[in-house]
Scaffold this motif. Structure first.
Motif, short mmCIF file in Angstrom:
data_model
loop_
_atom_site.label_atom_id
_atom_site.label_comp_id
_atom_site.label_asym_id
_atom_site.label_seq_id
_atom_site.Cartn_x
_atom_site.Cartn_y
_atom_site.Cartn_z
N THR A 174 0.85 -1.19 0.00
CA THR A 174 0.00 0.00 0.00
C THR A 174 0.88 1.24 0.00
N GLY A 175 0.74 2.05 -1.04
CA GLY A 175 1.55 3.24 -1.14
C GLY A 175 1.00 4.39 -0.32
N THR A 176 1.87 5.10 0.38
CA THR A 176 1.44 6.23 1.20
C THR A 176 1.91 7.56 0.63
N GLY A 177 2.60 7.49 -0.51
CA GLY A 177 3.07 8.71 -1.13
C GLY A 177 1.97 9.42 -1.91
N LYS A 178 2.34 10.49 -2.60
CA LYS A 178 1.38 11.26 -3.37
C LYS A 178 0.75 10.40 -4.45
N ALA A 179 -0.58 10.45 -4.57
CA ALA A 179 -1.34 9.66 -5.55
C ALA A 179 -1.11 8.16 -5.36
N GLY A 180 -0.86 7.74 -4.10
CA GLY A 180 -0.69 6.33 -3.83
C GLY A 180 0.66 5.77 -4.22
N ARG A 181 1.63 6.65 -4.42
CA ARG A 181 2.97 6.21 -4.82
C ARG A 181 3.61 5.37 -3.71
N VAL A 182 4.22 4.26 -4.12
CA VAL A 182 4.91 3.39 -3.17
C VAL A 182 6.30 3.93 -2.91
N THR A 183 6.66 4.07 -1.65
CA THR A 183 7.97 4.59 -1.25
C THR A 183 8.80 3.47 -0.61
N GLU A 184 10.08 3.75 -0.39
CA GLU A 184 10.93 2.75 0.27
C GLU A 184 10.44 2.48 1.68
N GLU A 185 9.92 3.51 2.36
CA GLU A 185 9.39 3.32 3.70
C GLU A 185 8.20 2.35 3.68
N ASP A 186 7.40 2.40 2.60
CA ASP A 186 6.28 1.47 2.47
C ASP A 186 6.78 0.03 2.34
N LEU A 187 7.90 -0.14 1.64
CA LEU A 187 8.47 -1.48 1.48
C LEU A 187 8.90 -2.05 2.83
N TYR A 188 9.59 -1.25 3.61
CA TYR A 188 10.07 -1.73 4.91
C TYR A 188 8.91 -1.96 5.88
N ARG A 189 7.87 -1.13 5.78
CA ARG A 189 6.69 -1.36 6.63
C ARG A 189 6.01 -2.68 6.25
N TYR A 190 5.96 -2.95 4.92
CA TYR A 190 5.38 -4.21 4.46
C TYR A 190 6.16 -5.40 5.01
N LEU A 191 7.49 -5.30 4.96
CA LEU A 191 8.31 -6.38 5.49
C LEU A 191 8.06 -6.60 6.98
N LYS A 192 7.95 -5.51 7.73
CA LYS A 192 7.74 -5.63 9.16
C LYS A 192 6.39 -6.27 9.46
N GLU A 193 5.36 -5.89 8.70
CA GLU A 193 4.03 -6.45 8.92
C GLU A 193 3.95 -7.93 8.54
N LYS A 194 4.72 -8.30 7.51
CA LYS A 194 4.65 -9.68 7.00
C LYS A 194 5.70 -10.60 7.62
N GLN A 195 6.57 -10.03 8.45
CA GLN A 195 7.67 -10.82 8.98
C GLN A 195 7.16 -11.98 9.81
N GLU A 196 7.68 -13.16 9.51
CA GLU A 196 7.32 -14.38 10.22
C GLU A 196 8.60 -15.12 10.58
#
Length: 415
Positions: free
Chosen positions: A146-168
């Motif tokens: 899920t992108g949090t940047g302008k117009a839903g743009r995916v940022t590097e911070e979004d990538l790391y947040r995704y990893l943290k949420e999905k980490q198993e």
């Protein structure tokens, strides 16, 4: 209608390539010139783009699979109007097309299969190329982020947040908790650049009979000369010892031409090369690559130093082109300042020799019948005994040694 895009010949007589990473999935909507796949050739990782737009219908195979030049790489569904208005991709663009591309029609007879049913339009992912590459490096399916940047743009911070949420917890740890009697292990697939390195080193070791000679060089004068040059330059120059070593190597190659050769096994001939293109074995996160400095005999120490710095930086960023890593005639490898005193390098086949420059250490040496402390570097030369014998190998080492112990001799060749 479907457009069948075949693996192009991307240079240097490529015959096949390994699929490293698909950048698109089946049913994805893609645009013209969009990167679709990363492939590993025997020299480099290459990103290939699509020459047309449409919907991905089929992919050549799984990641890790091998595709031969001229075989279908991807099939793209196009609307008839789009197909009619799409110009043919330029033949000279070998990174995105092939001489054997063709347009085929998928039969529509009988009951439509699931693949032929209209597919829902895919959500367009907005992200910078650097972010897309970071996602691929982290094995993150960017369309799930899920992108949090302008117009839903995916940022590097979004990538790391995704990893943290999905980490198993890793599967291996889960298995160990269930079966503590088992030894913890991890299996890593040999693929990509590591697979290429393994194949090339095996071929070299089992084809060329390797012999290694070793010696040491008093480089105290070379160290002082390098310091003087850096001090006298107005700009902050990145001058290592490599440019001096390369110049000494070229001097030895000119006096011993068989070291600058290769074997044509098909015609049973030794091919002497009249050009001095020196490869530098460079360590990266993915493995060792060998960028090449062309026409070393025609360049100054400073020119070589600047070119080395640029190529090594490109290597570390995985941005080397086919031109950067092609055409080598002789290779230098180094264990680095923290490496060992000696090593037995493996020849960069089909070359016939490789020079090893190792760490520099303070050692007691005899000078004018007195023991003094000097800076000494270990060196080695590994050669193909089918082409080179021990005596010329010793002569080659003496020329390199004499030149680097008396680096003022390099001033005789200012080019």
């Amino acid at each position: 209608m479907a457009y069948e895009f075949k693996l192009p010949d991307i240079g240097e007589g490529l015959q096949e390539a390994e699929i490293i990473r698909w950048l698109v999935s089946k049913s994805d909507q893609i645009e013209r010139d969009q990167p679709i796949v990363e492939v590993q050739t025997d020299k480099a990782t290459v990103e290939i783009s699509t020459p047309v737009a449409g919907t991905v219908h089929t992919l050549a195979g799984d990641e890790g699979g091998v595709v031969k030049v001229g075989e279908p790489l991807i099939t793209i569904i196009q609307e008839s109007e789009t197909l009619a208005n799409t110009p043919s991709p330029p033949q000279e663009n070998i990174a995105a097309t092939t001489r054997k591309e063709s347009v085929i029609a998928i039969p529509q007879t009988g009951k439509p299969s699931k693949d032929r049913l209209p597919q829902p339009k895919q959500k367009r992912i907005v992200a910078a190329p650097t972010v897309r590459k970071k996602a691929r490096d982290l094995n993150i399916p960017i369309k799930e982020v899920t992108g949090t940047g302008k117009a839903g743009r995916v940022t590097e911070e979004d990538l790391y947040r995704y990893l943290k949420e999905k980490q198993e917890p890793p599967l291996i740890k889960q298995e160990y908790r269930s079966h503590p009697e088992k030894i913890r292990t991890e299996r890593i697939k040999i693929r990509g650049l590591r697979k290429v390195i393994a194949e090339k080193m095996t071929r070299s070791a089992y084809t060329a009979p390797h012999v290694t000679g070793m010696d040491e060089i008093d480089v105290s004068n070379l160290i002082q000369l390098r310091k003087n040059i850096i001090t006298q330059l107005d700009k902050d120059a990145k001058i290592t010892y490599l440019p001096f070593i390369m110049k000494a190597i070229v001097k030895a190659l000119k006096e011993n031409p068989y070291f600058n050769s290769s074997i044509d096994e098909q015609n049973n001939e030794i091919v002497l090369t009249k050009q001095y293109n020196i490869g530098i074995a460079t360590a990266t996160k993915e493995g060792v690559v060998v960028p090449v400095i062309k026409e070393v005999d025609q360049k100054s120490i400073l020119e070589i130093a600047e070119e080395i710095a640029n190529l090594i930086e490109k290597a570390r960023q995985n941005k080397l082109s086919m031109e950067d890593i092609s055409g080598g005639t002789f290779t230098i490898t180094s264990t680095g300042a923290d490496g060992g005193w000696y090593a037995t390098p493996i020849i960069n086949y089909p070359e016939v020799a490789i020079f090893g420059a190792h760490s520099i250490k303070k050692k007691p040496v005899v000078v004018d019948n007195e023991i003094v402390i000097r800076s000494v570097m270990g060196i080695s030369i590994t050669f193909d005994h089918r082409v080179i014998d021990g005596e010329p190998a010793g002569r080659f080492m003496r020329i390199v040694k004499d030149t680097l112990e008396h680096p003022e001799l390099l001033l005789l060749d200012l080019r």
